[in-house]
Design a protein around this motif. Structure first.
Motif, PDB file in Angstrom:
ATOM      1  N   SER A 118     -29.592 135.930  30.495  1.00 46.72           N
ATOM      2  CA  SER A 118     -29.252 136.054  32.090  1.00 46.72           C
ATOM      3  C   SER A 118     -29.620 137.771  32.404  1.00 46.72           C
ATOM      4  CB  SER A 118     -27.720 136.033  32.277  1.00 46.72           C
ATOM      5  OG  SER A 118     -27.091 136.502  33.392  1.00 46.72           O
ATOM      6  N   PRO A 119     -30.041 137.666  33.802  1.00 45.39           N
ATOM      7  CA  PRO A 119     -30.424 139.025  34.226  1.00 45.39           C
ATOM      8  C   PRO A 119     -29.274 139.961  34.096  1.00 45.39           C
ATOM      9  CG  PRO A 119     -31.160 137.232  35.946  1.00 45.39           C
ATOM     10  CD  PRO A 119     -30.368 136.596  34.655  1.00 45.39           C
ATOM     11  N   PRO A 125     -25.925 146.568  31.167  1.00 38.82           N
ATOM     12  CA  PRO A 125     -25.299 147.321  30.375  1.00 38.82           C
ATOM     13  C   PRO A 125     -26.528 148.275  29.761  1.00 38.82           C
ATOM     14  CG  PRO A 125     -25.364 145.065  29.671  1.00 38.82           C
ATOM     15  CD  PRO A 125     -25.761 145.019  30.827  1.00 38.82           C
ATOM     16  N   ILE A 126     -27.719 147.751  29.852  1.00 36.34           N
ATOM     17  CA  ILE A 126     -28.700 148.739  29.482  1.00 36.34           C
ATOM     18  C   ILE A 126     -29.061 149.808  30.278  1.00 36.34           C
ATOM     19  CG2 ILE A 126     -31.295 148.981  29.266  1.00 36.34           C
ATOM     20  CD1 ILE A 126     -31.357 145.872  28.089  1.00 36.34           C
ATOM     21  N   PHE A 127     -29.307 149.433  31.702  1.00 40.37           N
ATOM     22  CA  PHE A 127     -28.995 150.740  32.548  1.00 40.37           C
ATOM     23  C   PHE A 127     -27.901 151.747  32.495  1.00 40.37           C
ATOM     24  CE2 PHE A 127     -32.520 148.439  34.810  1.00 40.37           C
ATOM     25  CZ  PHE A 127     -33.131 149.275  35.397  1.00 40.37           C
ATOM     26  N   GLU A 128     -26.885 150.815  32.236  1.00 44.50           N
ATOM     27  CA  GLU A 128     -25.646 151.946  31.907  1.00 44.50           C
ATOM     28  C   GLU A 128     -25.477 152.978  30.997  1.00 44.50           C
ATOM     29  OE1 GLU A 128     -22.378 149.092  32.176  1.00 44.50           O
ATOM     30  OE2 GLU A 128     -22.190 148.799  34.348  1.00 44.50           O
ATOM     31  N   THR A 129     -26.128 152.318  29.840  1.00 41.43           N
ATOM     32  CA  THR A 129     -26.198 152.970  28.304  1.00 41.43           C
ATOM     33  C   THR A 129     -27.262 153.993  28.616  1.00 41.43           C
ATOM     34  OG1 THR A 129     -25.578 151.051  27.335  1.00 41.43           O
ATOM     35  CG2 THR A 129     -26.805 152.849  25.893  1.00 41.43           C
ATOM     36  N   GLU A 130     -28.334 153.839  29.241  1.00 42.59           N
ATOM     37  CA  GLU A 130     -29.486 154.827  29.389  1.00 42.59           C
ATOM     38  C   GLU A 130     -29.078 155.991  30.481  1.00 42.59           C
ATOM     39  OE1 GLU A 130     -32.239 155.053  27.389  1.00 42.59           O
ATOM     40  OE2 GLU A 130     -31.063 153.631  26.499  1.00 42.59           O
ATOM     41  N   ILE A 131     -28.585 155.578  31.483  1.00 47.50           N
ATOM     42  CA  ILE A 131     -27.929 156.589  32.594  1.00 47.50           C
ATOM     43  C   ILE A 131     -27.007 157.585  31.783  1.00 47.50           C
ATOM     44  CG2 ILE A 131     -26.884 157.174  34.606  1.00 47.50           C
ATOM     45  CD1 ILE A 131     -27.840 154.255  35.586  1.00 47.50           C
ATOM     46  N   SER A 149     -27.095 150.178  42.424  1.00 42.65           N
ATOM     47  CA  SER A 149     -26.240 149.085  43.168  1.00 42.65           C
ATOM     48  C   SER A 149     -25.992 148.078  42.051  1.00 42.65           C
ATOM     49  CB  SER A 149     -27.383 148.302  44.261  1.00 42.65           C
ATOM     50  OG  SER A 149     -28.523 147.712  43.472  1.00 42.65           O
ATOM     51  N   GLN A 150     -25.133 147.097  42.797  1.00 40.35           N
ATOM     52  CA  GLN A 150     -24.928 146.109  41.879  1.00 40.35           C
ATOM     53  C   GLN A 150     -25.888 144.973  41.747  1.00 40.35           C
ATOM     54  OE1 GLN A 150     -20.798 144.851  43.484  1.00 40.35           O
ATOM     55  NE2 GLN A 150     -19.925 145.933  41.954  1.00 40.35           N
ATOM     56  N   ILE A 151     -25.838 144.193  40.596  1.00 38.10           N
ATOM     57  CA  ILE A 151     -26.735 143.193  40.361  1.00 38.10           C
ATOM     58  C   ILE A 151     -26.401 141.843  41.238  1.00 38.10           C
ATOM     59  CG2 ILE A 151     -25.841 141.830  38.574  1.00 38.10           C
ATOM     60  CD1 ILE A 151     -28.873 141.732  37.689  1.00 38.10           C
ATOM     61  N   PRO A 152     -27.260 141.368  42.183  1.00 39.82           N
ATOM     62  CA  PRO A 152     -26.655 140.100  43.195  1.00 39.82           C
ATOM     63  C   PRO A 152     -26.168 139.103  42.345  1.00 39.82           C
ATOM     64  CG  PRO A 152     -29.057 140.880  43.806  1.00 39.82           C
ATOM     65  CD  PRO A 152     -28.536 141.595  42.473  1.00 39.82           C
ATOM     66  N   ASN A 153     -25.332 138.501  42.805  1.00 44.13           N
ATOM     67  CA  ASN A 153     -24.488 137.341  42.112  1.00 44.13           C
ATOM     68  C   ASN A 153     -25.238 136.169  42.223  1.00 44.13           C
ATOM     69  OD1 ASN A 153     -22.021 138.552  41.492  1.00 44.13           O
ATOM     70  ND2 ASN A 153     -21.264 138.294  43.239  1.00 44.13           N
ATOM     71  N   THR A 202     -34.937 148.320  27.055  1.00 46.08           N
ATOM     72  CA  THR A 202     -34.510 149.765  26.819  1.00 46.08           C
ATOM     73  C   THR A 202     -35.743 150.923  26.844  1.00 46.08           C
ATOM     74  OG1 THR A 202     -32.712 148.858  25.517  1.00 46.08           O
ATOM     75  CG2 THR A 202     -33.349 151.219  25.295  1.00 46.08           C
ATOM     76  N   TYR A 203     -36.739 150.510  26.291  1.00 45.48           N
ATOM     77  CA  TYR A 203     -37.969 151.520  26.234  1.00 45.48           C
ATOM     78  C   TYR A 203     -38.255 151.607  27.644  1.00 45.48           C
ATOM     79  CZ  TYR A 203     -38.766 150.891  21.287  1.00 45.48           C
ATOM     80  OH  TYR A 203     -38.560 150.964  19.865  1.00 45.48           O
TER      81      TYR A 203
END
Length: 418
Positions: free
Chosen positions: A242-243, A248-254, A271-275, A290-291
């Motif tokens: 799922s997109p 969580p990858i963006f959140e972890t890297e930030i 922003s939030q990812i579109p539903n 992640t890279y």
């Protein structure tokens, strides 16, 4: 990498849309030919695809000629049939269009034509930038960095001068091996021998400096290992998720880069990812993604200034998930701003740097070195059969009439198997 197309909506192009969905090529649609100039100004497209039947008056043909003059790096592809062959041939001869698709459209023919046109466009863009004296070296570099094979010692020798230059920048300027060697020299010269206890006395600041630069040098060698693993891996990503797994990858890297953001008091807004994308899947390798995320965020941080905000924005467009990373554009050493158009494709080539300045502040966060960061990012995006571009845009976020650098990633959305 897959091409990104702008398609004029009509009954004729409806079949093309089905084919683009089937082969997972990204596209956007527009309704009126009169709006196309604005569309091309606001976004980057590899192809403009439209039906010859929509060019039935002089005004539309004038628009077509204006497009070729104003946006020479967007190729025009016509959808035509035998009834309009004379008009099609005339437009091709005048270079008002690059190629054509003949109805009835077939999947293999559409893919072949767009792949061939995309290859021509990439070659054209590179040749615009490379001076004739550099052509031989450039071709050799591209041949060597054919990601279907690993670098071997014999091939390395052919570009040794360029590699040595990059190693000098990355390894011996600033913290790392160069400073480490200097500190070792100081350590040897300043250490005092305690003959009675048979050991050396080292001042704490020297040992602290040694430890700091040892970690920096170790980080460089770790990055070599990661880079080599990416270079050697030529498998396409088959796993799908799922997109939403991107979040969580963006959140972890930030979070990992919080210390880097503090250096210049910067902030990342996401922003939030579109539903609407949650019922789809994307090709997804979490380690490789992640890279990508760390590299593009770190680039945005490094090339932004004090107090700048970096925006990460998700969009659901047509058949793909689009992620934009936007940061302010500034003047480069050669007087250009941000990512000049002539650099847009070349920036993903090995060893290319707009700036030769090395900022030690971010060394410990880097995973790719030697001018290979965006090259390896593009390779990983190719493995995901996705699209990546980087270019300047007008600043619509800060309202101060300046330019931003916009890095855009597009992941084709795949239907979940039932």
């Amino acid at each position: 990498m897959i091409p990104h197309s702008l398609v004029l909506s009509s009954q004729t192009t409806d079949q093309l849309i089905h084919i683009l969905n089937e082969i997972h090529f990204t596209y956007e649609r527009f309704e009126n030919l009169s709006d196309v100039m604005l569309q091309l100004k606001n976004q980057k497209f590899h192809f403009l695809i439209l039906s010859i039947e929509d060019l039935n008056d002089l005004n539309s043909q004038e628009i077509l000629e204006n497009i070729t003059k104003s946006f020479p790096n967007t190729l025009i592809i016509l959808i035509t049939n035998t009834n309009h062959w004379a008009q099609t041939a005339s437009l091709l001869k005048r270079h008002s269009a690059y190629d054509y698709l003949q109805t009835p459209l077939e999947v293999e023919h559409v893919k072949f034509t767009l792949d061939r046109s995309f290859q021509y466009l990439n070659t054209k863009l590179k040749s615009q930038f490379i001076h004739e004296a550099e052509n031989h070296l450039f071709k050799r570099v591209i041949e060597i960095f054919d990601w279907k094979k690993s670098l071997i010692h014999k091939e390395n020798q052919n570009i040794s001068a360029d590699i040595i230059h990059q190693m000098n920048i990355s390894l011996f300027q600033g913290s790392g091996i160069g400073t480490l060697m200097s500190v070792v020299s100081i350590l040897i010269s300043k250490s005092k021998l305690d003959t009675e206890n048979n050991h050396y006395i080292v001042q704490k600041p020297i040992l602290d400096l040694l430890s700091e630069n040892y970690e920096a040098a170790k980080s460089m060698f770790d990055s070599m290992s990661i880079s080599q693993s990416v270079i050697d891996d030529d498998l396409l990503v088959e796993n799908t998720e799922s997109p939403n797994q991107l979040v969580p990858i963006f959140e972890t890297e930030i979070k990992y880069l919080e210390e880097a953001l503090v250096i210049k008091s910067q902030k990342i807004n996401i922003s939030q990812i579109p539903n609407s994308v949650m019922n789809y899947k994307i090709r997804f390798n979490p380690e490789k993604i992640t890279y990508i995320v760390r590299e593009i965020l770190l680039n945005a941080i490094k090339y932004s200034k004090e107090g700048d905000e970096i925006f990460i924005i998700y969009f659901h467009r047509e058949n793909f998930l689009e992620i934009k990373v936007i940061n302010p554009a500034y003047q480069n050493e050669d007087g250009t701003i941000g990512i000049p158009e002539k650099y847009e494709s070349f920036i993903f080539e090995p060893f290319f740097r707009i700036s030769s300045v090395v900022d030690d502040s971010y060394a410990k966060f880097e995973q790719f070195r030697f001018g290979l960061g965006l090259t390896l990012v593009k390779k990983i995006m190719d493995q995901h059969q996705a699209n990546i571009q980087i270019y300047n845009i007008d600043d619509n976020l800060r309202n101060d009439n300046t330019k931003d650098v916009c890095l855009t990633m597009r992941f084709p959305l795949l239907q979940e198997e039932k």
